[in-house]
Design a protein around this motif. Structure first.
Motif, PDB file in Angstrom:
ATOM      1  N   ALA A 111      -4.855  49.986  13.481  1.00 32.64           N
ATOM      2  CA  ALA A 111      -5.215  48.520  14.014  1.00 32.64           C
ATOM      3  C   ALA A 111      -6.202  48.490  14.733  1.00 32.64           C
ATOM      4  N   ASP A 116      -9.023  47.046  11.419  1.00 33.85           N
ATOM      5  CA  ASP A 116      -9.483  45.768  12.273  1.00 33.85           C
ATOM      6  C   ASP A 116     -10.845  45.396  11.739  1.00 33.85           C
ATOM      7  N   ARG A 414      -2.216  49.365  18.367  1.00 35.22           N
ATOM      8  CA  ARG A 414      -2.095  47.819  18.196  1.00 35.22           C
ATOM      9  C   ARG A 414      -3.500  47.033  18.644  1.00 35.22           C
TER      10      ARG A 414
END
Length: 434
Positions: A111, A116, A414
């Motif tokens: 992530a 990302d 995350r």
């Protein structure tokens, strides 16, 4: 019509759901082929032709070039890796390959490291293709394999075997930089990577006289190794203030309104909270034991014992560090070099840096871009071999209380959804004006 802000979360979710685990061993790694095919398809869907380059079965990278409006200018390389480190699902709150959105975050392995950024890049260039935008200069996009194990099957493979793909590239952006550190409600530092430590993965070998485990034995390889490893793990190498780290700490002390003691920078670093570990590792060389290997039977004293040491060196310190390490481990152990890549450092100036700063400030008036050194390594180590000036700039606006540095290779990795959307807006502005 979808916008980059609309698409970036969906693309990132898709990438997170593709297992690209890199164990460092081709036999047990998932490989990047499925993710590479996904990236190539997303580009092809909007008319951007991309090629997949496979260095070994399943170990695949994707490269394409977007032509700019001024062919006389040097090209910009924008690179992100597709592989991720392993994750144990039972240790996570959400499944590491589930791409779940919860509590305002998108969860999954990769992530922030670094699917990302891959998603940001794809979202931006897909929008450009749909709307007819052309950048001011050529932009080469590289989505690479194998960064998490040193890049032999990814970035180094491209440099060694497909150097022509990077023709004209003089500057590059990739991970890990452009993320925010909140000083106050109105001020956020955005850390742009202008340096990174060198990698030197070593294997220490101790030798002794083999024998029966029931006997008194004063020439034990395991004992010799264990003593040396303990000394390494407990040792702290001297503080060295490189230009990048000094500049970062000066910006920090100004923003926080504190005095900087260059003889004891850890006082200032301690005030950084969630990123203190990341910055603290850049004021000295480090050596951390990571693996042990000895013996083949419980009652046999082996003739050989080995340990792996993950060493990270500051720019200009590699040779001195090895001398210092030898003093710590002693004269009798053999040192084997498993992986050795140099440290990097560039200055925080020029038109590219100005474009980063302008893009950040346009989306966050409280942004203060500052240079910093990454304690780890990236694919920049491969691309700098071609004389490319490399930066870490994968912009993210982070919640003040998020322990960002702990998420790299940690559990419950995350990325904040709003931070991801902020990042794609910044990246769009930056790439349009770079």
């Amino acid at each position: 019509m979808s916008t980059p802000v609309d698409e970036v979360v969906e693309i990132c979710r898709d990438l997170l759901r593709i297992d690209t685990t890199n164990t460092g061993d081709n036999a047990t790694s998932a490989g990047e082929r499925a993710a590479a095919e996904y990236v190539a398809a997303k580009l092809d869907e909007v008319g951007i032709a991309a090629e997949i380059y496979e260095s070994a079965p399943g170990r695949a990278s994707v490269v394409t070039r977007i032509e700019g409006t001024d062919p006389s200018r040097d090209a910009l390389l924008v690179h992100g890796h597709l592989d991720v480190v392993p994750a144990e699902a039972d240790e996570w709150t959400a499944h590491p390959f589930g791409g779940e959105i919860s509590d305002g975050f998108l969860w999954g392995r990769g992530a922030i490291d670094m699917k990302d950024f891959d998603a940001m890049v794809l979202a931006v260039v897909r929008d450009w293709a749909r709307t007819g935008v052309r950048p001011p200069r050529d932009i080469v996009l590289a989505f690479t394999a194998d960064e998490e194990a040193g890049g032999e099957y990814g970035a180094h493979f491209l440099v060694d075997k497909h150097r022509d793909l990077l023709d004209g590239c003089t500057e590059a952006v990739g991970e890990v930089g452009g993320f925010s550190y909140t000083v106050s409600k109105d001020v956020r530092l955005y850390l742009v990577e202008t340096a990174e430590k060198g990698i030197n993965w070593l294997r220490l070998h101790a030798r002794g006289r083999p024998g029966h485990g029931s006997m008194v034995h004063d020439d034990n390889a395991v004992t010799a190794l264990a003593e040396a490893v303990a000394r390494v793990g407990q040792h702290r190498f001297p503080v060295v203030m490189t230009p990048t780290v000094r500049a970062f700490l000066e910006h920090l002390s100004d923003a926080l309104g504190i005095e900087l003691d260059t003889d004891d920078p850890e006082i200032a670093i301690a005030k950084l909270g969630p990123i203190a570990n990341l910055i603290g590792a850049t004021i000295r060389n480090t050596a951390n034991p990571t693996r042990l290997d000895a013996g083949y039977k419980d009652n046999v004293i082996p003739s050989r014992a080995s340990a792996t040491i993950d060493c990270r060196t500051l720019p200009g310190q590699a040779d001195l560090f090895l001398e210092q390490l030898r003093e710590v481990i002693g004269p009798d152990l053999e040192i084997e070099h498993v992986q050795r890549q140099p440290a990097l450092e560039t200055t925080f100036d020029g038109a590219l840096v100005d474009a980063m700063a302008a893009a950040l400030r346009a989306e966050d008036p409280g942004a203060r871009p500052v240079p910093y050194m990454l304690s780890g390594g990236t694919d920049a180590k491969a691309f700098q071999r071609l004389g490319i000036r490399c930066f870490g700039f994968a912009p993210l606006q982070l919640p003040p209380d998020l322990n960002f540095s702990a998420l790299f290779h940690g559990i419950d990795e995350r990325v904040p959804v709003e931070g991801l959307q902020f990042g794609v807006r910044v990246l769009d502005r930056f790439m349009r004006n770079s």
